[in-house]
Design a protein around this motif. Sequence first.
Motif, short mmCIF file in Angstrom:
data_model
loop_
_atom_site.label_atom_id
_atom_site.label_comp_id
_atom_site.label_asym_id
_atom_site.label_seq_id
_atom_site.Cartn_x
_atom_site.Cartn_y
_atom_site.Cartn_z
N ILE A 501 -15.09 -31.76 34.83
CA ILE A 501 -15.63 -30.87 33.78
C ILE A 501 -17.09 -31.21 33.52
O ILE A 501 -17.96 -30.33 33.38
N ALA A 502 -17.40 -32.53 33.49
CA ALA A 502 -18.79 -32.94 33.24
C ALA A 502 -19.71 -32.46 34.36
O ALA A 502 -20.83 -32.00 34.09
N LEU A 503 -19.26 -32.59 35.59
CA LEU A 503 -20.07 -32.10 36.72
C LEU A 503 -20.28 -30.59 36.61
O LEU A 503 -21.40 -30.10 36.81
N ALA A 504 -19.22 -29.86 36.30
CA ALA A 504 -19.35 -28.40 36.17
C ALA A 504 -20.33 -28.03 35.07
O ALA A 504 -21.13 -27.09 35.21
N GLU A 505 -20.28 -28.77 33.97
CA GLU A 505 -21.20 -28.47 32.86
C GLU A 505 -22.64 -28.74 33.28
O GLU A 505 -23.56 -27.98 32.93
N ARG A 506 -22.87 -29.84 33.98
CA ARG A 506 -24.24 -30.13 34.45
C ARG A 506 -24.72 -29.02 35.39
O ARG A 506 -25.89 -28.60 35.33
N LEU A 507 -23.84 -28.58 36.27
CA LEU A 507 -24.22 -27.51 37.20
C LEU A 507 -24.50 -26.21 36.43
O LEU A 507 -25.44 -25.47 36.77
N ARG A 508 -23.69 -25.91 35.43
CA ARG A 508 -23.91 -24.68 34.65
C ARG A 508 -25.29 -24.70 34.01
O ARG A 508 -26.03 -23.70 34.07
N THR A 526 -26.96 -16.95 35.55
CA THR A 526 -26.00 -17.94 35.08
C THR A 526 -24.75 -17.86 35.95
O THR A 526 -24.62 -16.97 36.79
N ALA A 527 -23.84 -18.80 35.70
CA ALA A 527 -22.60 -18.82 36.47
C ALA A 527 -21.45 -19.26 35.57
O ALA A 527 -21.64 -19.99 34.58
N SER A 528 -20.26 -18.79 35.90
CA SER A 528 -19.04 -19.18 35.19
C SER A 528 -18.23 -20.12 36.07
O SER A 528 -18.22 -19.96 37.30
N PHE A 529 -17.51 -21.06 35.41
CA PHE A 529 -16.83 -22.13 36.15
C PHE A 529 -15.36 -22.20 35.74
O PHE A 529 -15.00 -21.94 34.58
N GLY A 530 -14.53 -22.57 36.72
CA GLY A 530 -13.14 -22.90 36.45
C GLY A 530 -12.82 -24.25 37.08
O GLY A 530 -13.17 -24.49 38.25
N VAL A 531 -12.19 -25.15 36.31
CA VAL A 531 -11.93 -26.51 36.77
C VAL A 531 -10.43 -26.78 36.69
O VAL A 531 -9.78 -26.45 35.68
N ALA A 532 -9.90 -27.39 37.77
CA ALA A 532 -8.48 -27.76 37.78
C ALA A 532 -8.32 -29.11 38.46
O ALA A 532 -8.99 -29.41 39.44
N GLN A 533 -7.40 -29.91 37.89
CA GLN A 533 -7.08 -31.22 38.46
C GLN A 533 -5.70 -31.15 39.11
O GLN A 533 -4.81 -30.43 38.65
N ARG A 534 -5.51 -31.91 40.19
CA ARG A 534 -4.21 -31.91 40.87
C ARG A 534 -3.14 -32.45 39.93
O ARG A 534 -3.28 -33.52 39.35
N GLU A 535 -2.07 -31.65 39.80
CA GLU A 535 -0.95 -32.01 38.94
C GLU A 535 0.34 -31.92 39.74
O GLU A 535 0.35 -31.49 40.91
#
Length: 572
Positions: A501-508, A526-535
């Motif tokens: 999430i932190a990386l995505a926010e920095r990229l945004r 601008t760009a929109s991001f979606g983040v998912a962790q392996r579950e």
Amino acid sequence: MRTKLLFPLLLALAVLWGGTAAAATPPVAASLPRQAAIGLHAGYLKEEGAGLALEEAIAAYEGGRFAASHGEVLNFGIGSNPVWIRFAVDNPTAGPLPRRLSIETAWLDKVDVYVRHGGETVAAHRLGDSQAFGLRPVASRHFALDHAFGPGASEVYLRVETPDPMVVPIYLLTPQQAQAREREQEYSYGFLYGFLFALMAFNATLYASLRDSRYLLYSLYLGMFMLLNIAYTGHGFDWIWPAQAGWQQWSNPVLMVLYGVSGLMFALRFLDIRRHFPRVHKAVLGYCGVSAMLLALSVLANDQTAALLVAFTFVFLFTGIMLALGVISVRAGERPARYFLLAAAAAMAGAGVTTLAVWGFIPHNRWTFRAVDIGMLMDATLLALALAYQFRAGQAERLRAEQLATLDPLTGISNRRAFYDRATPVWNGALRHHRELSVVLLDIDNFKRINDTYGHARGDEVLIATAKALMQSIRQEDVAARWGGEEFILLLPETDHQEAIALAERLRIALAGIRIRHMDGETAFTASFGVAQRELHHGSLDALISSADGYLYQSKETGRNRVSYDVAPSTA
């Protein structure tokens, strides 16, 4: 008629340049021992009409009919009448001196040797390769015999008969000198054959693994030259077919044509003549076919004279064709053809030097006579370099093709195919070792409006800037790719939910701060991001990507230019 070979070009030119070694000075006694050919101490007489017996040759010498040679190596050209050669041997000691008489030519049909001492014939020998190798008094590829010369003056008479180039380098050496000379020659031939055999075996191995006919044809070309060289130097009669006098009669013209055909087949394939010059390709194949057919007819008719003419004509034109193929290929811009042209020129230059030496235009010595071998070594080396260049060029071309198949041509980063190639082992490793793994999907906001407002060129600049920002923000082990259209994906091994999430926010933030300048101002996006962790519920990589895509859709629906994710993810 016997048909043998010095070298294809050598013999072809010999047809035009054959001659005798006329001189006016009388012969002189040859002192012992000598390390050079003794032609300057010899006289000769060409038979006219009926052949001469030894007594008639002696009478002719005593009658002053013998001419003196002006060269160390006697040379009478191709198709000469039989020749008598006489020289004197002076033994200043009180006892017999053992010496080896050697004629270092391997293709003379008949050589009769008579040694006279005190007015009597004390030894007579019949040499020549028209008889089985085992009948020679000395097991040598040359015509040699050992004799102990008595005190004082002795005379040696030789009668040489052959339809082939009558080149007669006569040496009279001590047994030790003869052995040392032969050993030195065999070392040099061992190097030649070893070098060529190594190249031949290496390229045959390449063909077996790569199935590229260029390597097979090059191996055949080297093999045919080796067989040809073995035949005309006498090694074949010594090592391979000592009892096959019939094959010895035909080996050289047959191998001449096979050598030339193999060389032309390699040239056609190496230079890709069929693709670049189809008419030339057909003409060369036709030339090979007609020559092979004429040779076969000559063999069936048992006409060695016709076979000789066919072989000489074929190899004489062969060298010119090889050069011509190289020239037209160089002019067509084929870079490997430069190596080929240099190789063909080296081979032809070596053959030319040997030709001039054999026919007396330049001094005949081991370097000038073996120039054809040196030329072939250069030819083989340059062609090996040419094949290596083609191999490297082919490898580079395949690498470029693979890169084009796995890289996005606009942004230069991996495409979807390459992403799966790299991401699959990362996923498997995370699954096997229970490692953290996250995916970030991003989509440029209002990208269609950018294209419609500013044009597709401006949209391309936005995509390139996005890819650059991604590559500057990730680690070496992370996987970035253009997912399709204006979408990009990041696979982050050893990365938990919060880190992703932190990386995505920095990229945004970084993307929102980019300004693409142009003449009318500047463009922001601008760009929109979606983040998912392996579950635990992610049974596959695609399932994880699908989760990130769902959160990306959530970002789009809730205002864009934001990062969406599972607020309470479970651990896998």
